[in-house]
Scaffold this active site. Structure first.
Site, PDB file in Angstrom:
ATOM      1  N   VAL A  21       0.845  -1.193   0.000  1.00  0.00           N
ATOM      2  CA  VAL A  21       0.000   0.000   0.000  1.00  0.00           C
ATOM      3  C   VAL A  21       0.881   1.244   0.000  1.00  0.00           C
ATOM      4  CG1 VAL A  21      -1.699   1.316   1.317  1.00  0.00           C
ATOM      5  CG2 VAL A  21      -1.924  -1.164   1.124  1.00  0.00           C
ATOM      6  N   HIS A  77       9.957  -8.180  21.514  1.00  0.00           N
ATOM      7  CA  HIS A  77       9.622  -9.104  22.604  1.00  0.00           C
ATOM      8  C   HIS A  77      10.378 -10.401  22.361  1.00  0.00           C
ATOM      9  CE1 HIS A  77       7.440 -11.916  25.062  1.00  0.00           C
ATOM     10  NE2 HIS A  77       6.774 -12.430  24.049  1.00  0.00           N
ATOM     11  N   TYR A  97       6.716 -16.878  29.971  1.00  0.00           N
ATOM     12  CA  TYR A  97       5.714 -17.870  29.599  1.00  0.00           C
ATOM     13  C   TYR A  97       6.390 -18.967  28.788  1.00  0.00           C
ATOM     14  CZ  TYR A  97       5.539 -15.484  25.020  1.00  0.00           C
ATOM     15  OH  TYR A  97       5.857 -14.922  23.814  1.00  0.00           O
ATOM     16  N   ASP A 106     -23.991   8.508  30.087  1.00  0.00           N
ATOM     17  CA  ASP A 106     -24.984   9.316  30.791  1.00  0.00           C
ATOM     18  C   ASP A 106     -24.385  10.705  30.947  1.00  0.00           C
ATOM     19  OD1 ASP A 106     -23.066   8.595  32.716  1.00  0.00           O
ATOM     20  OD2 ASP A 106     -24.521   8.669  34.345  1.00  0.00           O
TER      21      ASP A 106
END
Length: 812
Positions: free
Chosen positions: A173, A224, A255, A541
């Site tokens: 693009v 990362h 992890y 509201d």
């Protein structure tokens, strides 16, 4: 239906999901372009480790993840599954993390997903590589697992292609074409594609694409670390890719996942590694995958040391390969979804990880096709939620890096944000500092939580101390300030309240068409009303004050309200909307002595007959011109007093001299929150959101179905017959059992709802928790229990409001 011409930029997990979901809803004039090859396009999806943990403090993020799990479980490519549902295990190695896992268990239970807490022995049974002497406990979510991201992309491409969607690989693009404020097409290196709608799903390249239409996207790509071990002897012979749960060791920012006889190790424990989106090469320019940076071994040393401690079997293995993979981070950790505020037809679905990708695809498809999203509450994700300062490059970088550092941290609900701070200060800030204000942050504003100058109020009072968690960012002074407000008078800084000015000859009709309540009333009227979506869900509201025939001031909840009003402006230009917050300020003067403070300072009549409840007028307080509105969020006599920022300190000094002489005080947000809950006043974003309607939320009084048409009216006609759930007031007797919000509510052993807002009521002497529960449990006197960490707290449904039900103090 063919639908409009849609061009989706990016064919990763988000773009592919959107193409699948939007074509399933009948739109097939859809083209997806990507600069890379399909299905591994070279972006974050192509190297994502694929771990899907659904647990999140945000209900919306959990629901997006749940849908992603459900959809991916149904997908395969030639018989190869797109999701390995091995479960997700989070382990604790510190007492603090054990407590946090109990809190996380509360979230996931409140959001309706099965989970259970495990003993250390049970953790080792689930994941035998764990060191038994290191683990103190765990949280298991059986439906978590591993997403095969590239396979999921391919599966969704196949489905969408079967419905007529075109996918164009190797199309870079170059520009997004626009004319007269709306998109007209996308220019690629292989030609131009006409478009009525363009959706940017370009991931780490998103800021670059958005800038083509002048849109500033608050997204920071950060490196990362993900490493892969060589063969682990203890896993020898494992023929399935994954058999153990995906594993989180959040105490060390780590992890883990299986890959046959090897392990993948992800780390957030290293220094932030931000990269400018403009500096990321295109697929055509890069030698390898442009979203993958060279592995920096030194940054991984601590992670590898900790891994060998937690998983002793890895001591016999080595780290064989690794990457610093780029992922998108935002200033608040949430995705960026929605339409450009300036260019019609240009939409973004950015900063979305694999975990939430299919859910976001569905949400965006609903939003585009139906005009609103009915499956998910997206107010936390709307790209137009940010204040102008939150789009500054320095801010975006600093907060993005901080969110990377804190991604696995134990964060308190009131924990202040870090640098850059302070950013926004009211004209009263110096005076507040002199009085020892303890500041927290709200939309960039420094907002006092309590004042040390009020420590003397504690003498002779018994202020109960909450539990350790609730006592963070709290002081007994909070309780003293709340009680003193009820007894005498207090000044509150309300400057952080968003203020909009709506003017023009069409202003009244414009507001009538957006509001549930009647707005076209006499000059001086103040109206509490709701803004609804087409499906009847509450968007906000607000209070609307009519200051002149064609001049209204709106007390709003944030930038999304400004965006909502702006998008609905009449084309003929008869209405103007302006954010006046930066140039104005506000003091709430409330308490039984408020009139004694104010009346001597002005020639205007502020008696009960002179300015009735929910009326407004312009006046001079001393030498300061103000707009005074007689309303109160703390449930006491008083006014919101607005003036320009240059006169703010003068207004403060004038009121403070008068209030102090009568024994009045200044008070902070801690007291304010307690007092508003005693009075039963709702807070948008906490107590009710897009997923709730007025009748469920106890706000039916703000709806006038007989006033003419307004957005959402037709949906309310269908909904008003009855409700299945209600926002309900619960009370708790034990002051040590004050909860914080988002905890599960149980009927016996069954989780049936969740807490929204909570505080100790210092006037009524009880804990207060507002919660969503089934309608059949909302009768006063019903006993339920709230899951708070590792305890069940007994709570009783109460009539509301708890304080001054006759409204005599407000109207006196």
């Amino acid at each position: 239906m063919a639908g409009p011409r849609v061009v989706i930029i990016g064919a990763g997990v988000v773009g592919a999901a959107l193409a699948d979901e939007i074509s399933a809803r009948g739109w097939n004039e859809v083209t997806v372009v990507d600069q890379g090859p399909l299905p591994a396009t070279g972006g974050s999806s192509s190297h994502a480790p694929g771990l899907v943990f659904q647990t999140n403090s945000s209900k919306t993020m959990t629901e997006l993840a749940r849908y992603t799990v459900e959809k991916f479980c149904s997908l395969d490519v030639d018989g190869e599954p797109c999701f390995l549902q091995v479960g997700g295990l989070e382990v604790a190695t510190t007492p603090e993390r054990v407590a946090e896992l109990h809190r996380r268990h509360g979230w996931i239970t409140a959001w309706g997903i099965e989970a259970r807490l495990l003993s250390p022995e049970e953790c080792v049974e689930q994941h035998p590589l764990l060191a038994p002497d290191k683990v103190l406990g765990g949280l298991l979510v059986p439906t978590d697992g591993l997403a095969k991201a590239v396979l999921a992309v391919e599966a969704q491409i196949r489905r969408a292609t079967g419905r007529g969607v075109r996918f164009l690989a190797r199309h870079e693009v170059l520009d997004v074409r626009r004319s007269e404020g709306r998109v007209t097409g996308v220019l690629t290196d292989q030609g131009e594609l006409p478009a009525d709608i363009v959706v940017c799903c370009a991931g780490i390249w998103g800021p670059r694409i958005a800038r083509m239409v002048g849109m500033n996207l608050p997204l920071t790509p950060l490196g990362h670390q993900l490493a892969w071990t060589g063969p682990v002897p203890a896993l020898a012979g494992q023929t399935e890719e994954a058999v153990r749960p995906i594993l989180r060791h959040q105490d060390a920012d780590l992890y883990y996942r299986d890959r046959f006889d090897r392990l993948g190790i992800g780390s957030y424990g290293h220094r932030p590694m931000p990269v400018r989106a403009d500096d990321i090469l295109s697929v055509n320019e890069a030698e390898g995958m442009p979203s993958v940076l060279k592995f920096t071994e030194d940054d991984f040393e601590d992670a590898w040391t900790e891994t060998r401690s937690l998983l002793p079997a890895t001591r016999e293995a080595k780290v064989e390969e690794g990457i610093n993979g780029l992922f998108s981070f935002t200033t608040d950790g949430q995705p960026l979804l929605g339409q450009s505020p300036d260019v019609k037809g240009f939409w973004v679905a950015e900063a979305v990880w694999v975990t939430h990708s299919a859910g976001v695809g569905r949400a965006m498809a609903e939003w585009l096709v139906d005009g609103h999203c009915s499956s998910f509450d997206l107010h936390e994700c709307d790209v137009n939620r940010f204040e102008p300062h939150q789009l500054a490059p320095e801010y975006v970088l600093a907060r993005g890096c901080r969110n990377f550092v804190e991604v696995y941290d134990i964060l308190h609900p009131l924990q202040p944000s870090g640098d850059p701070r302070p950013i926004r200060t009211s004209p009263f800030h110096a005076r507040q500092q002199e009085l020892g204000a303890h500041f927290l942050e709200a939309n960039g504003w420094e907002r006092p939580q309590w004042y040390e100058a009020n420590a003397g109020l504690l003498e002779g009072r018994s202020i109960p101390a909450p539990n350790d968690w609730a006592a963070r960012h709290w002081s007994p002074i909070v309780g003293a300030e709340a009680q003193a407000t009820r007894e005498s008078v207090a000044m509150y800084d309300m400057t952080a309240l968003k203020r909009l000015e709506i003017t023009g000859p069409g202003a009244a009709a414009f507001l009538e068409g957006l509001s549930t309540n009647r707005i076209d009333k006499s000059v001086g009227s103040v109206t509490y009303t709701l803004l609804l979506d087409e499906d009847g869900g509450i968007r906000s509201d607000v209070t609307v004050a009519r200051l002149a025939r064609d001049h209204f001031q709106v007390g709003a909840n944030g930038n999304l309200d400004l965006d909502w009003f702006t998008r609905h402006l009449p084309a003929e230009g008869t209405v103007q909307v302006r954010d006046i917050t930066p140039g104005t300020c506000c003091i709430g003067l409330w308490g039984p002595l408020a009139r004694k403070v104010l009346q001597p300072l002005t020639d205007e009549d502020f008696s009960n007959d002179g300015l009735k409840y929910f009326r407004a007028r312009r006046a001079h307080i001393g030498s300061v011109p103000v707009t005074a509105m007689r309303l109160s969020y703390v449930g006491e006599l008083g006014w919101e007093l607005y003036t320009t920022a240059d006169l703010g300190r003068k207004l403060w000094d004038t009121l403070w001299r008068a209030a102090e002489s009568l024994g009045g005080i200044v008070a902070g947000r801690g007291a304010f929150n307690s007092l508003r809950l005693e009075k039963g006043y709702r807070s948008f974003g906490a107590d009710m959101t897009y997923e709730h309607d007025p009748y469920e939320a106890g706000l039916g009084f703000a709806v006038r179905l007989d006033k003419g048409d307004f957005i959402g009216r037709a949906a309310l006609e269908r909904r008003k017959a009855g409700v299945s759930r209600k926002l309900t007031c619960l009370t708790i007797d034990d002051p040590r059992s004050v909860v914080m919000g988002k905890e599960p509510v149980y009927d016996g052993d069954r989780a049936v709802g969740h807490v929204t807002s909570a505080a100790w009521g210092y006037t009524i002497g009880k804990g207060i928790a507002y919660a969503w529960v089934p309608a059949e449990l909302a009768s006063p006197g019903t006993t339920v229990h709230i899951g708070y960490f590792d305890r069940r707290v007994e709570a009783v449904v109460a009539e509301e409001p708890l304080f001054d039900p006759s409204m005599s103090r407000l109207r006196g």
